[in-house]
Design an enzyme around this catalytic site. Structure first.
Site, PDB file in Angstrom:
ATOM      1  N   LYS A  52      14.418  80.282  60.072  1.00  0.00           N
ATOM      2  CA  LYS A  52      13.688  79.198  60.740  1.00  0.00           C
ATOM      3  C   LYS A  52      14.141  79.086  62.194  1.00  0.00           C
ATOM      4  O   LYS A  52      13.331  78.922  63.109  1.00  0.00           O
ATOM      5  CB  LYS A  52      13.897  77.873  59.980  1.00  0.00           C
ATOM      6  CG  LYS A  52      13.092  77.837  58.690  1.00  0.00           C
ATOM      7  CD  LYS A  52      13.439  76.684  57.765  1.00  0.00           C
ATOM      8  CE  LYS A  52      12.670  76.868  56.447  1.00  0.00           C
ATOM      9  NZ  LYS A  52      12.942  75.857  55.438  1.00  0.00           N
ATOM     10  N   GLN A  96      17.041  71.199  54.603  1.00  0.00           N
ATOM     11  CA  GLN A  96      16.814  72.312  53.685  1.00  0.00           C
ATOM     12  C   GLN A  96      17.094  71.870  52.247  1.00  0.00           C
ATOM     13  O   GLN A  96      18.118  71.267  51.954  1.00  0.00           O
ATOM     14  CB  GLN A  96      17.710  73.495  54.093  1.00  0.00           C
ATOM     15  CG  GLN A  96      17.442  74.782  53.346  1.00  0.00           C
ATOM     16  CD  GLN A  96      16.046  75.367  53.585  1.00  0.00           C
ATOM     17  OE1 GLN A  96      15.443  75.155  54.634  1.00  0.00           O
ATOM     18  NE2 GLN A  96      15.519  76.067  52.607  1.00  0.00           N
ATOM     19  N   ASP A 119       8.180  69.231  57.535  1.00  0.00           N
ATOM     20  CA  ASP A 119       7.984  69.848  56.219  1.00  0.00           C
ATOM     21  C   ASP A 119       6.756  69.270  55.504  1.00  0.00           C
ATOM     22  O   ASP A 119       6.254  69.861  54.556  1.00  0.00           O
ATOM     23  CB  ASP A 119       9.207  69.564  55.324  1.00  0.00           C
ATOM     24  CG  ASP A 119      10.148  70.746  55.202  1.00  0.00           C
ATOM     25  OD1 ASP A 119       9.669  71.896  55.257  1.00  0.00           O
ATOM     26  OD2 ASP A 119      11.366  70.507  55.050  1.00  0.00           O
TER      27      ASP A 119
HETATM   28  N1  GUN Z   1      13.616  75.061  50.285  1.00  0.00           N
HETATM   29  C1  GUN Z   1      12.764  76.030  49.900  1.00  0.00           C
HETATM   30  N2  GUN Z   1      11.609  75.949  50.628  1.00  0.00           N
HETATM   31  C2  GUN Z   1      11.773  74.896  51.468  1.00  0.00           C
HETATM   32  C3  GUN Z   1      10.943  74.331  52.476  1.00  0.00           C
HETATM   33  O1  GUN Z   1       9.800  74.744  52.738  1.00  0.00           O
HETATM   34  N3  GUN Z   1      11.484  73.266  53.141  1.00  0.00           N
HETATM   35  C4  GUN Z   1      12.712  72.778  52.869  1.00  0.00           C
HETATM   36  N4  GUN Z   1      13.133  71.725  53.561  1.00  0.00           N
HETATM   37  N5  GUN Z   1      13.501  73.279  51.940  1.00  0.00           N
HETATM   38  C5  GUN Z   1      13.034  74.343  51.254  1.00  0.00           C
END
Ligand code: GUN
Length: 283
Positions: A52, A96, A119
C-alpha cells in the site's frame, strides 16, 4: 474459450490516471496523505501494508505509517485514530485488519472519521453506498466494477450472482451491481441448490474462500466469472475459489488468480485517497 481479464494491466492504467490527477492537485497546492496503521507483525499484513505504501509512492500520494506492537491496547489505538481524525494533513486512515483478538475491530472501524475512511468499512460509508450518496466504497468490490467496465462488459439487466456475503466483499459488491442495474442474487453456504443458482448467472462473482470450489458444473455457457479468492492449494500454489482450468472453455470472460481482482484493491484504495480530498472539500 474465455477472454482473460488482466487485472495487472488495468490496475496499472488506473494508477497512471491517478498519478496525473495527483500531480494536478499538487500544482493547485493540494497534497494527499494516507496514514496506514498496523498492530502486531502478522507477516501477510506486513506485505499488504508495504504494498500500500509502495502504491502511494508510485502515484505521488504521501504516506505515513504506524507499526504498533501487538500489546497495544484498544484505548491507545482509539486515541491515535482520534488524533489522526483531527490532523488536517492526514486525508485517509487505514487500519490493517485483522487486529489482535483483544481489540474490537468494529470499535476501531467506527472511530475512523467517515471523511477519512478510505477502506469504506465505516457504517456511514456502507449506508451512503446503500442509498447512493457520495462516500467511500470498499476497494475490492469497486475494483471489480472497474474490471467489468474497462473490459466493456454490460452489466445493466444482467443476472448477477454474488457468492459470499462478507461485509468487505459480498455485501458491498451486491449493492454496487444493483447500482449498475444488474438483477442481483446473493448466495452463500446455506443457499439451497447452489449449483442451479450459480448457473443462472450471466456474471458470477465468487468470494467464498474455498480453493477451486466452483467448477464448470456451476457455470452458464458464456458467463463472466470473477474470482475474488486468494488461497493456497495442497502444493502451496496460489489459487482462486474457481477451478480456472475446468471452467475456462465454458465462460466468456474470467479473472485469473493471481493477476485478476487482487491488483485492483490497491488501485482503488489510491483512488479513494484521491477522492478523499473532494469529500473533504479541499479540491
Ligand atoms: N486486510 C485484508 N484486506 C484488507 C483491506 O482491504 N483493508 C484493511 N484495512 N485490512 C485488510
Amino acid at each position: 474459450m474465455a477472454n482473460i481479464i488482466d487485472g495487472k494491466t488495468i490496475s496499472a492504467q488506473i494508477k497512471e490516471e491517478l498519478a496525473v490527477k495527483v500531480k494536478e492537485l499538487k500544482s493547485k497546492g493540494v497534497d494527499i496523505c494516507l496514514c496506514v496503521i498496523q498492530v502486531g507483525n502478522d507477516p501477510a499484513s506486513s506485505v499488504y501494508v508495504k504494498n500500500k505504501k509502495k502504491g502511494c509512492e508510485l502515484v505521488g500520494i504521501d504516506s505515513v505509517s504506524y507499526e504498533l506492537p501487538e500489546s497495544t491496547t484498544q484505548e491507545e489505538l482509539l486515541e491515535l485514530i482520534e488524533k489522526l481524525n483531527n490532523d488536517e494533513k492526514i486525508n485517509g486512515i487505514l487500519v490493517q485488519l485483522p487486529l489482535p483478538s483483544h481489540i474490537d475491530e468494529n470499535a476501531v472501524i467506527e472511530k475512523i472519521s467517515p471523511l477519512k475512511d478510505v477502506d469504506g468499512f465505516h457504517p456511514v460509508s456502507v449506508g451512503n453506498l446503500c442509498i447512493g450518496r457520495p462516500g467511500f466504497v470498499s476497494c475490492t468490490p469497486a475494483g471489480i466494477i472497474e474490471l467489468l467496465k474497462r473490459s466493456n462488459i454490460d452489466i445493466a439487466g444482467k443476472e448477477c450472482v454474488v457468492l459470499g456475503r462478507s461485509n468487505i466483499v459480498g455485501k458491498p459488491m451486491s449493492i454496487l451491481m444493483l447500482r449498475q442495474n444488474a438483477t442481483v442474487t446473493i448466495a452463500h453456504s446455506k443457499t439451497a441448490d447452489l449449483k442451479s443458482v450459480c448457473k443462472r448467472a450471466d456474471i458470477l462473482i465468487v468470494a467464498i474462500g474455498k480453493s477451486r470450489f466452483i467448477d464448470s458444473g456451476y457455470i452458464k455457457d458464456g458467463a463472466v466469472v470473477i474470482d475474488v479468492g486468494i488461497n493456497r492449494d495442497e502444493n502451496n500454489k496460489l489459487c482462486g475459489d474457481v477451478d480456472y482450468d475446468d471452467v475456462f472453455d465454458k465462460c466468456s470472460y474470467i479473472t485469473p488468480v493471481p493477476g485478476g481482482v487482487g491488483p485492483m484493491t490497491i488501485a482503488m484504495l489510491l483512488n479513494n485517497c484521491v477522492d478523499s480530498v473532494v469529500l473533504q472539500g479541499k479540491a
